[in-house]
Design a protein around this motif. Structure first.
Motif, PDB file in Angstrom:
ATOM      1  N   HIS A  49      13.809  -6.982   6.943  1.00 32.18           N
ATOM      2  CA  HIS A  49      13.599  -8.433   6.898  1.00 32.18           C
ATOM      3  C   HIS A  49      14.963  -9.113   6.927  1.00 32.18           C
ATOM      4  N   THR A  86      15.802 -11.926   5.552  1.00 30.69           N
ATOM      5  CA  THR A  86      15.768 -12.932   4.479  1.00 30.69           C
ATOM      6  C   THR A  86      17.150 -13.431   4.075  1.00 30.69           C
ATOM      7  N   GLY A 104      11.496 -14.194   7.913  1.00 30.79           N
ATOM      8  CA  GLY A 104      10.670 -12.998   7.837  1.00 30.79           C
ATOM      9  C   GLY A 104      11.337 -11.765   8.426  1.00 30.79           C
ATOM     10  N   ASN A 105      10.506 -10.964   9.116  1.00 28.10           N
ATOM     11  CA  ASN A 105      11.033  -9.773   9.783  1.00 28.10           C
ATOM     12  C   ASN A 105      12.175 -10.164  10.701  1.00 28.10           C
ATOM     13  N   GLY A 149      14.196  -8.216   1.895  1.00 27.57           N
ATOM     14  CA  GLY A 149      15.405  -8.619   2.624  1.00 27.57           C
ATOM     15  C   GLY A 149      16.647  -8.700   1.779  1.00 27.57           C
ATOM     16  N   THR A 154      11.607  -4.798   2.004  1.00 25.83           N
ATOM     17  CA  THR A 154      10.488  -5.735   1.939  1.00 25.83           C
ATOM     18  C   THR A 154      10.923  -7.163   1.629  1.00 25.83           C
ATOM     19  N   CYS A 160       8.616 -14.160   3.558  1.00 31.24           N
ATOM     20  CA  CYS A 160       8.763 -13.283   2.402  1.00 31.24           C
ATOM     21  C   CYS A 160       7.982 -13.929   1.272  1.00 31.24           C
TER      22      CYS A 160
END
Lengths: 298, 298
Positions: B207, B209, B246-247, B178, B176, B238
């Motif tokens: 993610h 991130t 993000g993703n 990253g 969630t 995030c």
């Protein structure tokens, strides 16, 4: 527990591809910050023709000002005899010579075919070694060429054979335009291993242009690569993809290796501080992920 | 030649984390563009409380307008009984239920401890299945928590056991915030494999991130994961790292897999076009690497 050496290339390949030209003092600060983070090998300068690469025109001044200690090795990029003379006068510890794996790109980059560039590299390597310097040859476009497209493994194998004949201490495969994927890294490092003796160091020069830099570095370490090039902040770019990112960020590699049990000898927090400082000097958002997301655990 | 399914999550997890709220018609266009690129599984909407997640308030209108064909499965995120009723009325094909691996984050996200969320998930899964829907449970913060820090594998193993008791068709491990690295992906998918029978699908929600998304996806495919979540353009973010990406971008995954002999069924050029269109709608530079660097060979 495995380990990999990271060669810090932000002062050379990073800054060379930025439109902002940093003053000498800032370049020296960048080197000092890399050393403070634990860097023991730094490609600090290029001795290319200053008219062609104005960002690197102050190579002698940079080398005169960086901290010299026995445990930090400074490398300079050398394109020809004139560059080697400058490198020797500037007292670098290593010279790095580039040959490009495709003729089209090699002719545009240095006015020579790949075979001619390999012959020139052999002369530079011999003279540098005679002067007591460590030597490295970087094979550019080893994973793909902006002009010729795919670079077949058979072609790369021929180039590797010529470079081995040149006799450097180290050979690097460079993903100059950031097109490599992990499977190609494994395959092409294997090709290098089959040609090179155990005494030759293997280095990977990765760009994160297509978001594969970290994955490629992980594949390289799994394949036993000795050295990875990386750049604080991910500074730099790709002259063939004007909007793209540059060298894989040093701190992004250190994050993934710290959490994977792979020792780099570098300190993540100090690198992130350096990347933040460099972002301020460059004046644009740098691509480093760790700079913007922060470490974990916090 | 291996293969992996990519579930397109830009309409839900992507847009939910953007400050710009797209109008319903643009969300539908995004779904249409994903389908045109070959997406056959799309997390299109969330049935969370519209007061808490205003970006997703038009879930029913989106589902009423997207192209329905037998070969595209639409998933909706469901948090509770009320959400399930809305999902059934909107005629989604699948429901996705989230439980978070740490109590602190789970309480903040959905007002329940992890154990309570698992019990609620079991009820939703049972009712959705009775209504003929496919079911998936996503374990949030499976690689690290923004509040509790490290999530030990022993803790994740307990949560996986509870989720398996809930009996979904599929279980996802979500990075969630990253923080995952490839070694952790391999380890934690192995943990899931040991608990889950061969009939349970395994999904990874990654993610990017900290720039490990592509490397983690490659490790997931090497470990035999069935499904990867990804987001066109890398849209989203995030909530715990405001400046971060993000993703992982769908087109970045398709690039690496196309060049690694892993089939996704998705068309890279169509995805890049869609990412460019979405960047225009969102009005900020999206993190997708392929959007800015272009494919290779060109």
């Amino acid at each position: 527990m495995s380990a990999v050496e990271i060669c810090e290339v932000s002062p050379r390949d990073g800054l060379q591809n930025e439109s902002v030209v940093l003053e000498t003092a800032s370049k020296v600060t960048l080197v000092e910050r890399a050393v403070a983070a634990g860097a023991r090998r730094i490609e600090a300068v290029s001795f290319a023709n200053p008219r062609r690469v104005p960002q690197m025109a102050d190579a002698e001044a940079v080398m005169a000002a960086v901290p010299r200690t026995d445990d930090v090795s400074y490398s300079g990029l050398v394109m020809n005899r004139r560059g080697l003379d400058r490198a020797l006068a500037a007292a670098v510890d290593e010279v790095n010579v580039v040959v490009v794996a495709t003729d089209t790109f090699c002719l545009r980059n240095q006015g020579a075919t790949t075979a001619e560039a390999c012959a020139a590299a052999a002369e530079i390597v011999a003279e540098a070694r005679a002067a007591g310097l460590a030597t490295s040859v970087t094979i550019g476009a080893a994973f793909g060429c902006p002009f010729e497209g795919e670079v077949p493994t058979t072609r790369l194998d021929e180039v590797v054979a010529r470079v081995i004949d040149a006799g450097p201490d180290e050979i690097a495969l460079a993903d100059t335009i950031g097109v490599a994927v992990p499977a190609a890294v494994t395959e092409r490092l294997g090709l290098l291993d089959r040609r090179a003796g155990p005494g030759t160091l293997r280095r990977l020069h990765l760009h994160d242009t297509r978001n594969t830099g970290v994955a490629n570095a992980v594949a390289g370490v799994a394949a036993g690569v000795d050295v990875l090039d990386a750049s604080i902040g991910g500074v730099g770019g790709c002259p063939f993809a004007p909007n793209a990112t540059g060298n894989v960020a040093t701190e992004d590699l250190v994050y993934v290796f710290d959490r994977s049990g792979v020792t780099t000898g570098l300190d993540l927090a100090t690198l992130i501080d350096a990347a933040g400082w460099l972002e301020g000097r460059i004046g644009r958002r740098l691509p480093s992920a760790l700079l913007h997301a922060g470490p974990f655990p916090p």
